[in-house]
Write a protein that holds these residues in place. Structure first.
Motif, PDB file in Angstrom:
ATOM      1  N   SER A 241      45.894   9.132 -16.012  1.00  0.00           N
ATOM      2  CA  SER A 241      44.498   9.314 -16.433  1.00  0.00           C
ATOM      3  C   SER A 241      44.381   8.842 -17.876  1.00  0.00           C
ATOM      4  O   SER A 241      45.234   9.154 -18.706  1.00  0.00           O
ATOM      5  N   VAL A 242      43.309   8.091 -18.164  1.00  0.00           N
ATOM      6  CA  VAL A 242      43.115   7.527 -19.495  1.00  0.00           C
ATOM      7  C   VAL A 242      41.925   8.214 -20.172  1.00  0.00           C
ATOM      8  O   VAL A 242      40.855   8.366 -19.567  1.00  0.00           O
ATOM      9  N   TYR A 243      42.128   8.611 -21.423  1.00  0.00           N
ATOM     10  CA  TYR A 243      41.062   9.213 -22.240  1.00  0.00           C
ATOM     11  C   TYR A 243      41.004   8.483 -23.575  1.00  0.00           C
ATOM     12  O   TYR A 243      42.042   8.172 -24.162  1.00  0.00           O
ATOM     13  N   THR A 244      39.805   8.230 -24.037  1.00  0.00           N
ATOM     14  CA  THR A 244      39.649   7.500 -25.296  1.00  0.00           C
ATOM     15  C   THR A 244      39.354   8.420 -26.476  1.00  0.00           C
ATOM     16  O   THR A 244      39.158   7.946 -27.593  1.00  0.00           O
ATOM     17  N   ASP A 245      39.302   9.719 -26.243  1.00  0.00           N
ATOM     18  CA  ASP A 245      39.121  10.676 -27.342  1.00  0.00           C
ATOM     19  C   ASP A 245      39.871  11.961 -27.016  1.00  0.00           C
ATOM     20  O   ASP A 245      40.129  12.283 -25.843  1.00  0.00           O
ATOM     21  N   GLY A 246      40.216  12.704 -28.059  1.00  0.00           N
ATOM     22  CA  GLY A 246      41.022  13.903 -27.880  1.00  0.00           C
ATOM     23  C   GLY A 246      40.300  15.049 -27.224  1.00  0.00           C
ATOM     24  O   GLY A 246      40.880  15.807 -26.442  1.00  0.00           O
ATOM     25  N   GLU A 247      39.000  15.191 -27.522  1.00  0.00           N
ATOM     26  CA  GLU A 247      38.251  16.331 -26.986  1.00  0.00           C
ATOM     27  C   GLU A 247      38.224  16.335 -25.466  1.00  0.00           C
ATOM     28  O   GLU A 247      38.467  17.363 -24.826  1.00  0.00           O
ATOM     29  N   SER A 248      37.938  15.179 -24.863  1.00  0.00           N
ATOM     30  CA  SER A 248      37.862  15.122 -23.403  1.00  0.00           C
ATOM     31  C   SER A 248      39.241  15.306 -22.773  1.00  0.00           C
ATOM     32  O   SER A 248      39.368  15.918 -21.712  1.00  0.00           O
ATOM     33  N   ALA A 249      40.285  14.799 -23.439  1.00  0.00           N
ATOM     34  CA  ALA A 249      41.642  14.964 -22.911  1.00  0.00           C
ATOM     35  C   ALA A 249      42.061  16.428 -22.936  1.00  0.00           C
ATOM     36  O   ALA A 249      42.615  16.952 -21.951  1.00  0.00           O
TER      37      ALA A 249
ATOM     38  N   GLY B 162      42.059  13.224 -34.602  1.00  0.00           N
ATOM     39  CA  GLY B 162      43.220  12.349 -34.623  1.00  0.00           C
ATOM     40  C   GLY B 162      44.377  12.874 -33.786  1.00  0.00           C
ATOM     41  O   GLY B 162      44.394  14.025 -33.345  1.00  0.00           O
ATOM     42  N   GLY B 163      45.369  12.018 -33.574  1.00  0.00           N
ATOM     43  CA  GLY B 163      46.510  12.368 -32.742  1.00  0.00           C
ATOM     44  C   GLY B 163      47.311  13.545 -33.246  1.00  0.00           C
ATOM     45  O   GLY B 163      47.762  14.386 -32.462  1.00  0.00           O
ATOM     46  N   PHE B 164      47.506  13.632 -34.582  1.00  0.00           N
ATOM     47  CA  PHE B 164      48.286  14.755 -35.122  1.00  0.00           C
ATOM     48  C   PHE B 164      47.569  16.094 -34.858  1.00  0.00           C
ATOM     49  O   PHE B 164      48.205  17.096 -34.542  1.00  0.00           O
ATOM     50  N   GLU B 165      46.253  16.103 -34.976  1.00  0.00           N
ATOM     51  CA  GLU B 165      45.492  17.333 -34.725  1.00  0.00           C
ATOM     52  C   GLU B 165      45.545  17.703 -33.237  1.00  0.00           C
ATOM     53  O   GLU B 165      45.670  18.878 -32.875  1.00  0.00           O
ATOM     54  N   ILE B 166      45.463  16.698 -32.368  1.00  0.00           N
ATOM     55  CA  ILE B 166      45.577  16.949 -30.921  1.00  0.00           C
ATOM     56  C   ILE B 166      46.934  17.563 -30.604  1.00  0.00           C
ATOM     57  O   ILE B 166      47.039  18.541 -29.855  1.00  0.00           O
ATOM     58  N   CYS B 167      47.984  17.003 -31.193  1.00  0.00           N
ATOM     59  CA  CYS B 167      49.332  17.525 -30.988  1.00  0.00           C
ATOM     60  C   CYS B 167      49.429  18.962 -31.469  1.00  0.00           C
ATOM     61  O   CYS B 167      49.998  19.830 -30.784  1.00  0.00           O
ATOM     62  N   ARG B 168      48.870  19.237 -32.659  1.00  0.00           N
ATOM     63  CA  ARG B 168      48.920  20.587 -33.219  1.00  0.00           C
ATOM     64  C   ARG B 168      48.218  21.585 -32.292  1.00  0.00           C
ATOM     65  O   ARG B 168      48.717  22.690 -32.048  1.00  0.00           O
ATOM     66  N   LEU B 169      47.077  21.196 -31.747  1.00  0.00           N
ATOM     67  CA  LEU B 169      46.336  22.076 -30.836  1.00  0.00           C
ATOM     68  C   LEU B 169      47.091  22.296 -29.526  1.00  0.00           C
ATOM     69  O   LEU B 169      47.122  23.407 -28.998  1.00  0.00           O
ATOM     70  N   MET B 170      47.696  21.236 -29.012  1.00  0.00           N
ATOM     71  CA  MET B 170      48.462  21.374 -27.760  1.00  0.00           C
ATOM     72  C   MET B 170      49.650  22.315 -27.943  1.00  0.00           C
ATOM     73  O   MET B 170      49.916  23.181 -27.084  1.00  0.00           O
ATOM     74  N   LYS B 171      50.356  22.186 -29.048  1.00  0.00           N
ATOM     75  CA  LYS B 171      51.536  23.009 -29.277  1.00  0.00           C
ATOM     76  C   LYS B 171      51.174  24.453 -29.642  1.00  0.00           C
ATOM     77  O   LYS B 171      52.012  25.346 -29.557  1.00  0.00           O
ATOM     78  N   GLY B 172      49.919  24.680 -29.980  1.00  0.00           N
ATOM     79  CA  GLY B 172      49.488  26.036 -30.304  1.00  0.00           C
ATOM     80  C   GLY B 172      48.822  26.752 -29.146  1.00  0.00           C
ATOM     81  O   GLY B 172      48.337  27.871 -29.309  1.00  0.00           O
ATOM     82  N   THR B 173      48.801  26.116 -27.977  1.00  0.00           N
ATOM     83  CA  THR B 173      48.149  26.690 -26.800  1.00  0.00           C
ATOM     84  C   THR B 173      49.167  26.862 -25.686  1.00  0.00           C
ATOM     85  O   THR B 173      49.921  25.930 -25.376  1.00  0.00           O
ATOM     86  N   ALA B 174      49.199  28.044 -25.063  1.00  0.00           N
ATOM     87  CA  ALA B 174      50.206  28.354 -24.046  1.00  0.00           C
ATOM     88  C   ALA B 174      50.170  27.380 -22.876  1.00  0.00           C
ATOM     89  O   ALA B 174      51.212  26.973 -22.360  1.00  0.00           O
ATOM     90  N   VAL B 175      48.971  26.976 -22.447  1.00  0.00           N
ATOM     91  CA  VAL B 175      48.833  26.113 -21.274  1.00  0.00           C
ATOM     92  C   VAL B 175      49.468  24.748 -21.497  1.00  0.00           C
ATOM     93  O   VAL B 175      50.035  24.151 -20.578  1.00  0.00           O
ATOM     94  N   THR B 176      49.400  24.238 -22.735  1.00  0.00           N
ATOM     95  CA  THR B 176      49.841  22.861 -23.017  1.00  0.00           C
ATOM     96  C   THR B 176      51.083  22.779 -23.908  1.00  0.00           C
ATOM     97  O   THR B 176      51.553  21.684 -24.188  1.00  0.00           O
ATOM     98  N   ARG B 177      51.605  23.925 -24.318  1.00  0.00           N
ATOM     99  CA  ARG B 177      52.685  23.943 -25.307  1.00  0.00           C
ATOM    100  C   ARG B 177      53.925  23.160 -24.867  1.00  0.00           C
ATOM    101  O   ARG B 177      54.583  22.495 -25.674  1.00  0.00           O
TER     102      ARG B 177
END
Length: 344
Positions: free
Chosen positions: A32-40, A62-77
């Motif tokens: 699946s392709v996403y062009t922005d972090g919010e939708s992904a 940005g990518g670093f912020e997306i990574c930070r949010l993913m690693k701070g959330t149980a579902v995506t960590r």
């Protein structure tokens, strides 16, 4: 049957890079392709990818912020992230790894390098999943063993004879279930037999809710006392349901609950508590019903001596008022009769 492909999210806004990534990945993944972090990030709440390929420079988040949010959330960590970037300084690579990324690939993307890096992450993921599965299995077995041992100790503490009954029925259950499975291999696997035998130790756990003076009474029980004793099936099922609520459902507790609730049901529908008939009764409870009666007849009680194996088998097969023809699954009974010499 076609194997399910691993899900990969590509978060990238450059059309040229997207085309190159898709060409590099081929048809091996569900992409699946996403062009922005919010939708992904929104999509990750409902479908969890196995891997994320993430551009650092994106519009908006940005990518670093997306990574930070993913690693701070149980579902995506635990989702591995491979950064894709045209940044060349080592400080950016260091930052991505400190944020928890699994890998870092510089642009322009070399297709073979990307393919290999993705394959490496998928291999690591498969090994991690296998190790987790092994750990989960070991914890499950330990949990079952603990519950099994506690049930025996608990019943022994309130009534030594009930505790001994539990241990004897467990061994007899295994013997009968194994022989039954040899005759009907499609119904019971070796693992199921092992689980059922362990779970059989909980079939009388509901007796913890019955007054001990009734359980150890030397004379005949009154009709009111008989009604109280019969409640041990429902009490036992409730106890096990509370364990399922706390520990989660599994086959050990499922079989334990079925045996606790239904081991006094009869093939002809005259048992309790539900009056189930024939194959409405779970196979674990049908085996347990026969084993339970046999041990009750042969076991020593405070108010009587135990019967011989021959006498108990005669009563079970012919009936004598305590049992009758029609109480037991005919196929389970046939297997029991064939094992008579080993029931001692």
């Amino acid at each position: 049957m076609e194997m399910k492909k691993n899900k990969v999210f590509i978060i990238e806004d450059n059309p040229t890079d997207i085309s190159l990534i898709l060409e590099s990945m081929g048809d091996d993944y569900d992409i699946s392709v996403y062009t922005d972090g919010e939708s992904a990030l929104s999509a990750m709440q409902t479908e969890c990818p196995s891997l994320v390929l993430l551009d650092v420079m994106l519009p908006g988040m940005g990518g670093f912020e997306i990574c930070r949010l993913m690693k701070g959330t149980a579902v995506t960590r635990e989702i591995p992230i491979i950064f894709l970037t045209s940044m060349t300084k080592n400080i950016h690579e260091k930052k991505s790894l400190l944020l928890g990324a699994a890998d870092f690939i510089r642009k322009p993307i070399e297709p073979e390098i990307l393919r290999r890096r993705v394959q490496n992450q998928m291999y690591i993921l498969s090994q991690t999943s296998f190790q987790r599965m092994q750990t989960s299995s070991l914890l499950y077995l330990k949990e079952c063993e603990t519950i099994q041992n506690m049930s025996v100790l608990l019943l022994k503490s309130m009534d030594q004879q009930t505790g001994e009954h539990i241990e004897k029925t467990r061994d007899l259950f295994y013997l009968l279930a194994e022989a039954y499975a040899a005759k009907f291999p499609d119904l019971l696997s070796p693992d199921e037999i092992e689980t059922m035998a362990r779970a059989s130790t909980l079939h009388d756990i509901g007796k913890v809710g019955i007054p001990s003076h009734i359980l150890t009474k030397k004379g005949s029980l009154t009709s009111e006392e008989i009604t109280q004793v019969q409640q041990h099936t429902s009490i036992g099922a409730s106890v096990i349901e509370s364990l399922e609520f706390k520990l989660g459902k599994n086959s050990f507790l499922k079989h334990a609950r079925e045996m606790a609730l239904f081991h006094h049901e009869k093939w002809d529908g005259t048992g309790y508590p539900k009056g189930l008939r024939g194959e409405e009764i779970p196979v674990s409870a049908r085996i347990m019903a026969l084993v339970d009666v046999y041990e009750a007849l042969t076991g020593v009680r405070s108010y009587r001596a135990g019967l011989s194996t021959e006498a108990a088998c005669r009563i079970i097969t012919e009936g004598d008022g305590r049992t009758k023809q029609g109480d037991f699954d005919p196929e389970v009974l046939k297997v029991f009769v064939s094992l008579q010499s080993r029931f001692s």
